[in-house]
Design a protein around this motif. Structure first.
Motif, PDB file in Angstrom:
ATOM      1  N   ILE A 144       0.883  -1.164   0.000  1.00 45.37           N
ATOM      2  CA  ILE A 144       0.000   0.000   0.000  1.00 45.37           C
ATOM      3  C   ILE A 144       0.917   1.208   0.000  1.00 45.37           C
ATOM      4  O   ILE A 144       1.689   1.419   0.944  1.00 45.37           O
ATOM      5  CB  ILE A 144      -0.928   0.002   1.225  1.00 45.37           C
ATOM      6  N   VAL A 145       0.872   1.986  -1.059  1.00 43.12           N
ATOM      7  CA  VAL A 145       1.775   3.134  -1.214  1.00 43.12           C
ATOM      8  C   VAL A 145       1.040   4.408  -0.828  1.00 43.12           C
ATOM      9  O   VAL A 145      -0.066   4.674  -1.314  1.00 43.12           O
ATOM     10  CB  VAL A 145       2.290   3.226  -2.667  1.00 43.12           C
ATOM     11  N   LEU A 169       3.265  -1.193   4.209  1.00 46.46           N
ATOM     12  CA  LEU A 169       3.045   0.221   3.945  1.00 46.46           C
ATOM     13  C   LEU A 169       4.332   0.847   3.426  1.00 46.46           C
ATOM     14  O   LEU A 169       5.377   0.770   4.066  1.00 46.46           O
ATOM     15  CB  LEU A 169       2.586   0.938   5.221  1.00 46.46           C
ATOM     16  N   VAL A 170       4.262   1.484   2.263  1.00 45.74           N
ATOM     17  CA  VAL A 170       5.405   2.164   1.665  1.00 45.74           C
ATOM     18  C   VAL A 170       5.087   3.648   1.599  1.00 45.74           C
ATOM     19  O   VAL A 170       4.112   4.057   0.956  1.00 45.74           O
ATOM     20  CB  VAL A 170       5.705   1.619   0.255  1.00 45.74           C
ATOM     21  N   GLU A 171       5.881   4.474   2.278  1.00 44.67           N
ATOM     22  CA  GLU A 171       5.661   5.914   2.294  1.00 44.67           C
ATOM     23  C   GLU A 171       6.689   6.597   1.399  1.00 44.67           C
ATOM     24  O   GLU A 171       7.887   6.356   1.519  1.00 44.67           O
ATOM     25  CB  GLU A 171       5.742   6.460   3.720  1.00 44.67           C
ATOM     26  N   ILE A 172       6.218   7.448   0.498  1.00 40.75           N
ATOM     27  CA  ILE A 172       7.103   8.184  -0.403  1.00 40.75           C
ATOM     28  C   ILE A 172       7.436   9.532   0.226  1.00 40.75           C
ATOM     29  O   ILE A 172       6.527  10.316   0.517  1.00 40.75           O
ATOM     30  CB  ILE A 172       6.437   8.406  -1.772  1.00 40.75           C
ATOM     31  N   PRO A 173       8.702   9.826   0.460  1.00 39.87           N
ATOM     32  CA  PRO A 173       9.074  11.106   1.081  1.00 39.87           C
ATOM     33  C   PRO A 173       8.572  12.289   0.266  1.00 39.87           C
ATOM     34  O   PRO A 173       8.435  12.224  -0.968  1.00 39.87           O
ATOM     35  CB  PRO A 173      10.611  11.060   1.095  1.00 39.87           C
ATOM     36  N   CYS A 174       8.300  13.384   0.980  1.00 36.52           N
ATOM     37  CA  CYS A 174       7.805  14.602   0.326  1.00 36.52           C
ATOM     38  C   CYS A 174       8.693  15.773   0.744  1.00 36.52           C
ATOM     39  O   CYS A 174       8.367  16.510   1.682  1.00 36.52           O
ATOM     40  CB  CYS A 174       6.350  14.854   0.729  1.00 36.52           C
ATOM     41  N   PRO A 175       9.817  15.958   0.072  1.00 37.79           N
ATOM     42  CA  PRO A 175      10.745  17.002   0.508  1.00 37.79           C
ATOM     43  C   PRO A 175      10.389  18.403   0.041  1.00 37.79           C
ATOM     44  O   PRO A 175      10.926  19.371   0.548  1.00 37.79           O
ATOM     45  CB  PRO A 175      12.076  16.547  -0.118  1.00 37.79           C
ATOM     46  N   VAL A 184       6.463   8.311  -7.582  1.00 41.39           N
ATOM     47  CA  VAL A 184       5.370   7.349  -7.428  1.00 41.39           C
ATOM     48  C   VAL A 184       5.610   6.148  -8.340  1.00 41.39           C
ATOM     49  O   VAL A 184       5.451   4.989  -7.929  1.00 41.39           O
ATOM     50  CB  VAL A 184       4.002   8.007  -7.750  1.00 41.39           C
ATOM     51  N   ALA A 185       6.007   6.421  -9.578  1.00 42.59           N
ATOM     52  CA  ALA A 185       6.270   5.343 -10.535  1.00 42.59           C
ATOM     53  C   ALA A 185       7.355   4.394 -10.022  1.00 42.59           C
ATOM     54  O   ALA A 185       7.273   3.173 -10.230  1.00 42.59           O
ATOM     55  CB  ALA A 185       6.665   5.934 -11.886  1.00 42.59           C
ATOM     56  N   CYS A 194      -2.746  -0.162  -4.023  1.00 38.95           N
ATOM     57  CA  CYS A 194      -3.268   1.196  -4.204  1.00 38.95           C
ATOM     58  C   CYS A 194      -2.189   2.230  -3.954  1.00 38.95           C
ATOM     59  O   CYS A 194      -1.169   1.959  -3.309  1.00 38.95           O
ATOM     60  CB  CYS A 194      -4.449   1.446  -3.273  1.00 38.95           C
ATOM     61  N   VAL A 195      -2.444   3.415  -4.475  1.00 41.99           N
ATOM     62  CA  VAL A 195      -1.635   4.602  -4.196  1.00 41.99           C
ATOM     63  C   VAL A 195      -2.565   5.625  -3.561  1.00 41.99           C
ATOM     64  O   VAL A 195      -3.624   5.947  -4.117  1.00 41.99           O
ATOM     65  CB  VAL A 195      -1.010   5.181  -5.476  1.00 41.99           C
ATOM     66  N   ILE A 196      -2.172   6.128  -2.396  1.00 46.29           N
ATOM     67  CA  ILE A 196      -3.003   7.094  -1.665  1.00 46.29           C
ATOM     68  C   ILE A 196      -2.333   8.463  -1.706  1.00 46.29           C
ATOM     69  O   ILE A 196      -1.163   8.597  -1.350  1.00 46.29           O
ATOM     70  CB  ILE A 196      -3.196   6.660  -0.198  1.00 46.29           C
TER      71      ILE A 196
END
Length: 438
Positions: A144-145, A169-175, A184-185, A194-196
């Motif tokens: 779950i991203v 759970l995979v969290e994408i950093p937001c700098p 995201v890709a 899913c991508v949230i």
């Protein structure tokens, strides 16, 4: 009574509570009071509370000081609505069911989606339920991203839910205030359910929603949008940029801030996923006399169907608050929704420009924003918030209060402060705040 239930003493009833947690001796309570004295004491205590009518509220982070027309309280406060509980024998509660049906219809208009449930608890659990629904629909239990620009408290709720489940759970950093769709890709693959993403996000910035949805769909993952209900008067609705599920905190739709809850969880999706959706769904049919009536068309909870086939443990919906949102939206209409959005947008940018002229204050992110923005405070967020408080203004929350992240855009969490400007605020108030901080 003790003999009847088979225990020797009251203490035996609490045997399962570890001794270190048990109260020893009497509670530290004041002496008894007469009714007159008690009323005076409670009134004095209540007088210490400070609400948005006493100060100027620019607090953000998911709960906002929007204007609520008086008729919302007038209708929602009627005894038929105010005291009604969950309709377990639903066909006996036609008024309640009609209110839910109207809410669902308006929620679909608001999101551009085909189906809405009758509401969930609040925004954070709605987002988590959307993630679980995506797992059910996709059959993928891998990843779950979630973008790092999603509300940190929502992410914490999801993380808690996932501690005993298969998905990672995979969290994408937001700098930089928003997340690059290319990141995201890189994070998604064929195991991603899913991508949230949140749009506008926790920092108030607008994400590249269509590009994010596209990256999710390229690997067969579902796209879940967490949106601001009042933003859709100006920006595209979730259904228009391709989201599969849209969830929101509905507090801004006629619900007071009220100490942080209870609030309203909105949940909408595309019609092909309706069987996997949590919560209640109200429909219409005809009674034996051929008259239109309302029915509880679907309720996929374990009290009604086999536990193994239940989609959620959420047992009820926020009926009274959904009613408030229904009244509010029916009063505004499409034009009113657009007008409120424009007022928020213009006033937020007016304040951002005024504060940006002050030495030591600047926008943390060079991104488009709606009604909320992150302020970079060279003297520290608490120092700026304290100076605003002394002048009668409430800013915040401080970023460090709601997240453990220490570094955002190369900035310490100590230096970031959120500010939200709703249609309630006046130019005179915003000018006074700028003068106080200058």
């Amino acid at each position: 009574m003790l003999a009847r239930i088979g225990v020797d003493s009251v203490d035996d009833l609490f045997a399962d509570v570890p001794e270190r947690f048990r109260l020893e001796g009497l509670m530290n309570l004041p002496e008894p009071l007469t009714e007159i004295e008690l009323q005076r004491a409670i009134t004095e205590q209540a007088g210490r509370n400070v609400g948005p009518n006493d100060r100027v509220c620019l607090l953000g982070g998911g709960v906002y000081d929007h204007f609520i027309p008086a008729v919302v309280d007038e209708i929602a406060g009627r005894g038929e609505f105010y005291t009604a509980y969950t309709p377990y024998q639903p066909e006996c509660s036609q008024g309640t069911l009609q209110a839910f049906f109207e809410y669902q219809s308006l929620a679909c208009e608001l999101t551009g989606m085909e189906v809405s449930n009758a509401s969930l608890y609040e925004g954070g659990t709605s987002m988590s339920e959307a993630a679980f629904m995506a797992v059910r629909v996709s059959g993928r239990h891998g990843k779950i991203v979630v973008l790092g620009s999603v509300h940190p408290e929502y992410r914490a709720v999801l993380k808690t839910y996932l501690t005993r489940l298969e998905s990672t759970l995979v969290e994408i950093p937001c700098p930089n205030g928003t997340v690059d769709p290319d990141e995201v890709a890189k994070a998604v693959d064929e195991t991603t359910a899913c991508v949230i993403f949140q749009h506008p996000n926790f920092f108030g910035c607008l994400e590249e929603a269509e590009a994010i949805v596209e990256k999710a769909h390229e690997v067969g993952a579902m796209a879940i949008s967490v949106f601001d209900p009042l933003s859709v008067g100006l920006v595209k609705r979730p259904g228009e940029y391709g989201a599969d599920i849209a969830v929101a905190e509905g507090q801004s739709l006629g619900v007071p801030m009220q100490y942080g809850g209870p609030y309203l969880g909105m949940f909408c999706c595309r019609s092909e996923y309706v069987r996997k959706m949590p919560g209640r769904l109200i429909g219409t049919t005809e009674d034996k006399n051929g008259k239109e009536c309302f029915v509880l068309a679907m309720q996929t909870r374990e009290q009604h169907i086999r536990r193994g086939k239940a989609t959620s443990n959420i047992c009820t919906n926020q009926g009274l608050l959904a009613l408030r949102a229904t009244i509010y939206l029916s009063l505004l209409g499409p034009e009113g929704l657009k007008e409120v959005g424009e007022l928020c947008l213009r006033k937020a940018h007016y304040l951002a420009d005024k504060l940006g002229e002050i030495d030591g204050l600047s926008l943390a992110f060079d991104r488009p924003f709606f009604k909320e923005f992150a302020l970079k405070c060279d003297a520290g967020a608490e120092e700026v918030a304290a100076r605003a408080r002394a002048a009668g203004f409430d800013l915040g929350p401080r970023f460090q209060r709601v997240t453990a992240d220490d570094d955002v855009n190369g900035l310490s969490g100590n230096s970031l402060l959120l500010a939200a400007v709703t249609e309630q605020r006046t130019r005179e108030e915003l000018d006074r705040l700028a003068a106080a901080l200058r």
